[in-house]
Design a protein around this motif. Structure first.
Motif, PDB file in Angstrom:
ATOM      1  N   ASP A  31     -52.015  13.131  -8.141  1.00 59.00           N
ATOM      2  CA  ASP A  31     -52.822  12.753  -9.306  1.00 59.00           C
ATOM      3  C   ASP A  31     -54.241  12.335  -8.929  1.00 59.00           C
ATOM      4  OD1 ASP A  31     -50.746  13.199 -11.175  1.00 59.00           O
ATOM      5  OD2 ASP A  31     -49.887  11.234 -10.752  1.00 59.00           O
ATOM      6  N   ALA A  32     -54.871  13.090  -8.054  1.00 61.59           N
ATOM      7  CA  ALA A  32     -56.232  12.782  -7.635  1.00 61.59           C
ATOM      8  C   ALA A  32     -57.199  12.839  -8.818  1.00 61.59           C
ATOM      9  CB  ALA A  32     -56.680  13.772  -6.559  1.00 61.59           C
ATOM     10  N   VAL A  33     -58.259  12.067  -8.712  1.00 61.83           N
ATOM     11  CA  VAL A  33     -59.317  12.030  -9.720  1.00 61.83           C
ATOM     12  C   VAL A  33     -60.636  12.389  -9.037  1.00 61.83           C
ATOM     13  CG1 VAL A  33     -60.592  10.602 -11.367  1.00 61.83           C
ATOM     14  CG2 VAL A  33     -58.121  10.290 -11.083  1.00 61.83           C
ATOM     15  N   ILE A  34     -61.379  13.324  -9.634  1.00 61.24           N
ATOM     16  CA  ILE A  34     -62.644  13.800  -9.082  1.00 61.24           C
ATOM     17  C   ILE A  34     -63.795  13.021  -9.708  1.00 61.24           C
ATOM     18  CG2 ILE A  34     -64.062  15.817  -8.585  1.00 61.24           C
ATOM     19  CD1 ILE A  34     -61.102  15.938  -7.595  1.00 61.24           C
ATOM     20  N   SER A  35     -64.659  12.450  -8.887  1.00 66.22           N
ATOM     21  CA  SER A  35     -65.860  11.769  -9.365  1.00 66.22           C
ATOM     22  C   SER A  35     -67.060  12.688  -9.191  1.00 66.22           C
ATOM     23  CB  SER A  35     -66.099  10.470  -8.586  1.00 66.22           C
ATOM     24  OG  SER A  35     -65.014   9.586  -8.733  1.00 66.22           O
ATOM     25  N   TYR A  36     -67.980  12.625 -10.134  1.00 64.63           N
ATOM     26  CA  TYR A  36     -69.176  13.457 -10.048  1.00 64.63           C
ATOM     27  C   TYR A  36     -70.374  12.714 -10.626  1.00 64.63           C
ATOM     28  CZ  TYR A  36     -68.218  14.423 -14.997  1.00 64.63           C
ATOM     29  OH  TYR A  36     -67.982  14.302 -16.340  1.00 64.63           O
ATOM     30  N   GLU A  37     -71.541  13.269 -10.349  1.00 60.11           N
ATOM     31  CA  GLU A  37     -72.792  12.699 -10.849  1.00 60.11           C
ATOM     32  C   GLU A  37     -73.595  13.800 -11.527  1.00 60.11           C
ATOM     33  OE1 GLU A  37     -75.336   9.255 -11.191  1.00 60.11           O
ATOM     34  OE2 GLU A  37     -73.433   9.392 -10.106  1.00 60.11           O
ATOM     35  N   THR A  38     -74.178  13.489 -12.687  1.00 58.80           N
ATOM     36  CA  THR A  38     -75.082  14.393 -13.376  1.00 58.80           C
ATOM     37  C   THR A  38     -76.370  13.646 -13.686  1.00 58.80           C
ATOM     38  OG1 THR A  38     -74.422  13.830 -15.634  1.00 58.80           O
ATOM     39  CG2 THR A  38     -73.093  15.489 -14.487  1.00 58.80           C
ATOM     40  N   ALA A  39     -77.326  14.345 -14.265  1.00 61.39           N
ATOM     41  CA  ALA A  39     -78.578  13.699 -14.656  1.00 61.39           C
ATOM     42  C   ALA A  39     -78.337  12.624 -15.711  1.00 61.39           C
ATOM     43  CB  ALA A  39     -79.553  14.748 -15.186  1.00 61.39           C
ATOM     44  N   ASP A  40     -77.224  12.724 -16.419  1.00 59.69           N
ATOM     45  CA  ASP A  40     -76.894  11.733 -17.450  1.00 59.69           C
ATOM     46  C   ASP A  40     -76.049  10.583 -16.916  1.00 59.69           C
ATOM     47  OD1 ASP A  40     -78.224  13.216 -19.429  1.00 59.69           O
ATOM     48  OD2 ASP A  40     -76.461  14.477 -19.739  1.00 59.69           O
TER      49      ASP A  40
END
Length: 330
Positions: free
Chosen positions: A173-182
């Protein structure tokens, strides 16, 4: 290979801004998949944004007892980390099964999640491919497909996802973190990869321009008793024709908890939730394991030359769960 620009970045906002300024740019981690596709002409970025120097190369324990893995952690460092080996051994085993030491030294966690299919038609510009050119067709259906999908495919694409690491992450049940301009965001791995449907070229639910920053594994005690097994066509490093990540908790002969994920059977790592449902609360026996595998594989749709995968995956489920049960009894 056509000419392209190259820019090294040192902070996450700068990386996101660079990609936002050039929609034809691509993030570059280890390059073990992207560069190959550039050589073949499948990927043609105008700019490579090198993210290897971003401060995302750590592995740390979370407040609730899980693990957070940075996106630029190399596969070698992931597999060797003592907490990964102790608490999520199937993940370490999956990474070690995935490639040679040289490739593991370069490949990153974030890049592994985003690697493209290894279907021969996808990499061959002389052939149509709906993943590469939407609407052009899927020649694998009538052509070479012995290692293609038996679950979750469609008439538009029957390719499989090649990641070993992703199979283990799916089981936990891994969770992916990400970054956007928002700003930042998260996606459970179960939602990260999209079903093939009629848009096989849209592979993930990542927002446009997003940079993967890490993967979080929730605290999963059963994962400490887990294994990964991979079947391939040669003993040296090769992509799977079938694989499994499994974790099992058996008490007094009864399955208290089970995690199962299958690889090389679908366009994404396949969480075997029906098999888990059938097994939970029932006996830990070879017959029960086979019945659970049959329940999961009942939805399989095979092509003329990949039907063997149904038997292969059934045998893998039974063998792996039997092995874990016998280990628990020692």
């Amino acid at each position: 290979m056509r000419e392209f620009g190259y820019q090294r970045v040192f902070d996450v906002p700068g990386a996101v801004a660079q990609l936002g300024a050039d929609p034809d740019a691509r993030y570059l981690g280890g390059g073990t998949n992207l560069v190959d596709l550039m050589k073949a002409g499948v990927e043609r970025p105008a700019l490579l944004i090198d993210v290897r120097e971003l401060p995302l190369d750590g592995i740390e324990t979370t407040d609730d007892g899980g693990l957070r893995i940075g996106a630029t952690v190399t596969n070698s460092d992931l597999a060797a980390h003592p907490e990964v080996r102790r608490r999520y051994p199937a993940l370490a085993q999956a990474v070690l099964a995935g490639a040679s030491g040289q490739l593991r030294n370069m490949a990153t966690v974030g890049g592994n999640l985003l690697q493209r299919t290894r279907c021969g038609y996808f990499a061959d510009l002389t052939k149509p491919c709906n993943k590469r050119v939407p609407g052009s067709g899927c020649p694998a259906i009538e052509g070479e497909h012995h290692n293609h999908a038996i679950l979750g495919a469609s008439e538009h694409c029957v390719a499989i996802h090649p990641s070993d690491m992703g199979v283990a992450l799916a089981a936990f049940d891994a969770v992916i973190s990400y970054e956007t301009a928002d700003g930042p965001g998260e996606l459970p791995l179960a939602e990260f990869y999209l079903p093939v449907g009629d848009t096989p070229h849209v592979e993930t639910a990542l927002p446009s321009g997003a940079l993967i920053t890490g993967v979080t594994l929730p605290p999963t005690p059963v994962a400490a008793v887990s294994r990964y097994r991979k079947v391939r066509e040669r003993a040296s490093y090769a992509f799977a024709i079938g694989s499994i990540a499994a974790a099992l908790d058996v008490q007094d002969g009864v399955v208290r908890e089970v995690r199962l994920a299958l690889g090389a059977v679908a366009s994404r790592p396949w969480r075997a939730r029906e098999a888990e449902r059938v097994l939970t609360g029932g006996p830990a026996s070879a017959d029960a394991f086979a019945a659970a595998a049959d329940a999961e594989l009942a939805a399989a749709k095979t092509l003329p030359h990949n039907g063997y995968k149904v038997t292969l995956m059934r045998n893998l489920v039974v063998a792996m769960l039997t092995e874990l049960t016998e280990e628990a009894a020692r």
